[in-house]
Structures are given as C-alpha cells and as structure tokens.
Write an enzyme that holds these catalytic residues in place. Structure first.
Site, mmCIF file in Angstrom:
data_model
loop_
_atom_site.group_PDB
_atom_site.id
_atom_site.type_symbol
_atom_site.label_atom_id
_atom_site.label_comp_id
_atom_site.label_asym_id
_atom_site.label_seq_id
_atom_site.Cartn_x
_atom_site.Cartn_y
_atom_site.Cartn_z
ATOM 1 N N ALA A 1 0.863 -1.171 0.000
ATOM 2 C CA ALA A 1 0.000 0.000 0.000
ATOM 3 C C ALA A 1 0.907 1.230 0.000
ATOM 4 C CB ALA A 1 -0.867 -0.009 1.251
ATOM 5 N N GLU B 1 0.149 -9.621 -0.059
ATOM 6 C CA GLU B 1 -1.217 -10.050 0.272
ATOM 7 C C GLU B 1 -2.057 -10.286 -0.978
ATOM 8 O OE1 GLU B 1 -1.429 -6.667 3.059
ATOM 9 O OE2 GLU B 1 -2.347 -8.081 4.435
ATOM 10 N N GLU C 1 4.748 -4.778 7.526
ATOM 11 C CA GLU C 1 3.875 -3.771 8.161
ATOM 12 C C GLU C 1 4.274 -3.464 9.597
ATOM 13 O OE1 GLU C 1 2.768 -6.252 6.284
ATOM 14 O OE2 GLU C 1 1.141 -5.558 4.988
ATOM 15 N N GLY D 1 0.873 -5.124 1.231
ATOM 16 C CA GLY D 1 -0.309 -5.367 0.405
ATOM 17 C C GLY D 1 0.016 -6.074 -0.904
HETATM 18 N N1 CAA Z 1 4.539 3.386 -0.546
HETATM 19 C C1 CAA Z 1 4.872 4.551 -1.105
HETATM 20 N N2 CAA Z 1 5.998 4.742 -1.816
HETATM 21 C C2 CAA Z 1 6.810 3.684 -1.963
HETATM 22 C C3 CAA Z 1 6.525 2.430 -1.395
HETATM 23 C C4 CAA Z 1 5.321 2.293 -0.669
HETATM 24 N N3 CAA Z 1 4.915 1.129 -0.136
HETATM 25 N N4 CAA Z 1 7.539 1.577 -1.681
HETATM 26 C C5 CAA Z 1 8.426 2.275 -2.414
HETATM 27 N N5 CAA Z 1 7.981 3.551 -2.581
HETATM 28 C C6 CAA Z 1 8.645 4.656 -3.305
HETATM 29 C C7 CAA Z 1 9.756 5.249 -2.482
HETATM 30 O O1 CAA Z 1 9.246 6.167 -1.543
HETATM 31 C C8 CAA Z 1 10.584 5.915 -3.555
HETATM 32 O O2 CAA Z 1 9.942 7.102 -3.949
HETATM 33 P P1 CAA Z 1 10.786 8.485 -3.996
HETATM 34 O O3 CAA Z 1 11.795 8.242 -5.071
HETATM 35 O O4 CAA Z 1 9.752 9.487 -4.350
HETATM 36 O O5 CAA Z 1 11.400 8.655 -2.661
HETATM 37 C C9 CAA Z 1 10.467 4.937 -4.727
HETATM 38 O O6 CAA Z 1 9.294 4.149 -4.463
HETATM 39 C C10 CAA Z 1 11.626 3.983 -4.849
HETATM 40 O O7 CAA Z 1 11.805 3.336 -3.603
HETATM 41 P P2 CAA Z 1 13.197 3.320 -2.807
HETATM 42 O O8 CAA Z 1 14.015 4.490 -3.172
HETATM 43 O O9 CAA Z 1 12.882 3.110 -1.370
HETATM 44 O O10 CAA Z 1 13.826 2.015 -3.456
HETATM 45 P P3 CAA Z 1 14.857 1.001 -2.762
HETATM 46 O O11 CAA Z 1 15.278 0.074 -3.843
HETATM 47 O O12 CAA Z 1 15.882 1.737 -2.006
HETATM 48 O O13 CAA Z 1 13.980 0.188 -1.687
HETATM 49 C C11 CAA Z 1 12.071 -1.061 -0.903
HETATM 50 C C12 CAA Z 1 12.950 -0.641 -2.106
HETATM 51 C C13 CAA Z 1 12.877 -1.935 0.055
HETATM 52 C C14 CAA Z 1 10.889 -1.846 -1.468
HETATM 53 C C15 CAA Z 1 11.601 0.205 -0.154
HETATM 54 O O14 CAA Z 1 11.033 1.101 -1.099
HETATM 55 C C16 CAA Z 1 10.538 -0.082 0.874
HETATM 56 O O15 CAA Z 1 10.851 -0.541 1.952
HETATM 57 N N6 CAA Z 1 9.251 0.199 0.563
HETATM 58 C C17 CAA Z 1 8.174 0.027 1.485
HETATM 59 C C18 CAA Z 1 7.724 -1.423 1.544
HETATM 60 C C19 CAA Z 1 6.631 -1.612 2.565
HETATM 61 O O16 CAA Z 1 6.803 -1.355 3.739
HETATM 62 N N7 CAA Z 1 5.466 -2.079 2.108
HETATM 63 C C20 CAA Z 1 4.316 -2.312 2.954
HETATM 64 C C21 CAA Z 1 3.410 -1.130 2.947
HETATM 65 S S1 CAA Z 1 2.190 -1.207 4.197
HETATM 66 C C22 CAA Z 1 0.946 -2.130 3.545
HETATM 67 O O17 CAA Z 1 1.018 -2.632 2.447
HETATM 68 C C23 CAA Z 1 -0.264 -2.236 4.410
HETATM 69 C C24 CAA Z 1 -1.197 -3.321 4.061
HETATM 70 O O18 CAA Z 1 -1.154 -4.410 4.550
HETATM 71 C C25 CAA Z 1 -2.285 -3.059 3.115
#
Ligand code: CAA
Length: 254
Positions: A62, A110, A130, A107
């Site tokens: 998400a 999921e 999460e 998500g």
């Molecule tokens: N939401 C919003 N933006 C996201 C994102 C997310 N889940 N995952 C990645 N992005 C964005 C980053 O913010 C970044 O944007 P900017 O360039 O504008 O800063 C872009 O995508 C590229 O990401 P990174 O620079 O972070 O890329 P990386 O290769 O260094 O890292 C990653 C990759 C490990 C996937 C890292 O992006 C990350 O940890 N993302 C979050 C993953 C996460 O926690 N997902 C779960 C979300 S909560 C959820 O899903 C709730 C549910 O159950 C419904």
C-alpha cells in the site's frame, strides 16, 4: 495506473506505477479493484495474471505516503478496498496467477496470496513488513499467509517483518515455482489452464477454497454433489469421449 492486456482467453493485469515501485494509492487500487471486477464477469477471459510494471517490483505494498494521512474511518475503508481486490482474485470463477517480478511487500504480498497460483522471478523479495510501520497486514495477510505456508511460518514472518528471497519463498510454499522471466512462466501456465474446461476449473476453485475452512464433512459432500452434477455438462462428455476416442478434447465451457 492499471493496464489490462488480453491475449485470447488470458488477461494480464499490470500495476503500472513504476516510480513508486507499483505501490497502490487510492486511485490505483480502485482501478485495480474495478478491472478485476470486470474480468471476473467476462466469460471470454479464462485466466487472469497479475504482475507489476518494470523489473524491480511486483507491488511494494500500500502507498505509505497516502496511508500516513488516514484517520481510523478512512483506514477502515482503505482496508476494505484492499479486501475487495483480494476477494475478487480469490473467488472469481477462474484461475488467477501472480507473476511476482520483484518486491511483493505488504499489500503486494497479500494480493499475491489471494491469487490461486504464485510464480516468482529469482530476484523477487516477499514479505509482510507492516510491523515496521507500527501497523498490521490489512489486506488478508494475517489469514492467507497461514493458509498457504502454515501458522508457525506465517507468525514468524508477520511478527518480524522479515523479507525473504525467492528460494526461501519456494521452500516454505509461498510460491509455486521460481522462473525467469516470470511472466513467461505465468503466461505458459495460463495458456495451459485456458485449454481446460472452464466449468471444471470454476468448480474446483470453489471447492478448493473451502478446503481450509468450514466443516470437512459438508465440504466433502459438496464435492461429491458437484462431481455428479458436472456429468450434465458438454465438457465432461467431451473430455471422457475424447479420451476413449484417443484424441485431444476441445472444451467449450458448456
Ligand atoms: N509506498 C509509497 N511509496 C513507496 C513504497 C510504498 N509502499 N515503496 C516504495 N515507494 C517509493 C519510495 O518512496 C521511492 O519514492 P521516492 O523516489 O519518491 O522517494 C520509490 O518508491 C523507490 O523506492 P526506494 O528508493 O525506497 O527504493 P529502494 O530500492 O531503495 O527500496 C524497498 C525498495 C525496500 C521496497 C523500499 O522502497 C521499501 O521498503 N518500501 C516500502 C515497503 C513496505 O513497507 N510495504 C508495505 C506497505 S504497508 C501495507 O502494504 C499495508 C497493508 O497491509 C495493506
């Protein structure tokens, strides 16, 4: 945005928000839910494949930036929207396949879990991180991960938020196979499934979805009943006649 590419009976749904690693914000998730709803009802579509644009991510979860501004009521609606999309993948009357081409986190993992079959690229990374955000999996992860991998493995993954690679995902049964390019593997399997009787597939999916819940005896009874009813279908006659006549069957979905 969401792209839907049709190749005869196979629809490939691509989440295309590459600059955010295909994370789902409100408009993208709504579009995804709507696209899945249409595909569920389109009888010409026999198999649905879900994947992400680019070679880095399937769906990185998400959209955290969007989620960080939600209040309780909005977060409940957001959770419900994700459940609608997952519910469609899980219950639509045709097979769904996740082609996991990179990060499948939160998500994203999921929604892959809601699919009937999961394939991963060798570089795929999967997990439910999460807990690191102070929240819980909200689109089915606390339930479907346990159903796919067993409760002990699921608890470890959701409690720690540990992200795993394709090999471990294969070992714990989170994915069915690892293959590069993963979309090719998904398309191959989709084409194979599209050649089977859609009625038999629909019935098997409905029955198999009951396997881990409800009452075992009544689920078995439902299977026996459905098995018999299917003998009224042209596809059943065609399948068995084709075997006897030593020729490949041509299923019509009737
Ligand atoms: N939401 C919003 N933006 C996201 C994102 C997310 N889940 N995952 C990645 N992005 C964005 C980053 O913010 C970044 O944007 P900017 O360039 O504008 O800063 C872009 O995508 C590229 O990401 P990174 O620079 O972070 O890329 P990386 O290769 O260094 O890292 C990653 C990759 C490990 C996937 C890292 O992006 C990350 O940890 N993302 C979050 C993953 C996460 O926690 N997902 C779960 C979300 S909560 C959820 O899903 C709730 C549910 O159950 C419904």
């Amino acid at each position: 945005m969401i792209r839907v590419d049709r190749d005869v009976a196979v629809a490939v749904v691509t989440v295309d928000r590459e600059d955010a690693l295909n994370a789902l914000d409100a408009s993208t998730l709504t579009e995804l839910r709507d696209a899945l709803g249409h595909l569920a009802q389109d009888d010409d579509v026999r198999v649905v494949v879900l994947t992400g644009a680019g070679d880095k991510a399937f769906i990185a979860g998400a959209d955290i930036k969007y989620m960080s501004g939600l209040d309780v009521g909005q977060a409940k609606e957001w959770g419900a929207l994700g459940h609608e999309a997952g519910g469609l993948l899980e219950t639509m009357p045709k097979p769904t396949i996740a082609a996991i081409n990179g990060f499948a986190l939160g998500g994203g993992c999921e929604l892959a879990l809601a699919c009937d079959i999961r394939f991963a690229a060798t570089g795929a990374k999967l997990g439910q991180p999460e807990v690191n955000l102070g929240i819980i999996p909200g689109w089915g992860g606390t339930q479907r991960l346990a159903r796919v991998c067993g409760l002990g493995v699921a608890k470890e993954l959701i409690f720690t938020g540990r992200v795993i690679g394709a090999d471990e995902a294969l070992r714990i049964g989170l994915v069915n196979a690892v293959h590069d390019p993963v979309l090719e593997k998904a398309r191959e399997t989709a084409a194979l499934l599209a050649s089977k009787s859609p009625i038999a597939l629909r019935m098997m999916k409905e029955l198999a979805n009951r396997a881990l819940g409800g009452d075992h005896a009544s689920n078995l009874k439902a299977e026996a009943e459905t098995f018999g009813e299917l003998f009224a279908s042209e596809d059943a006659k065609e399948g068995m006649t084709a075997f006897v006549e030593k020729r490949p069957p041509a299923f019509k979905g009737r």
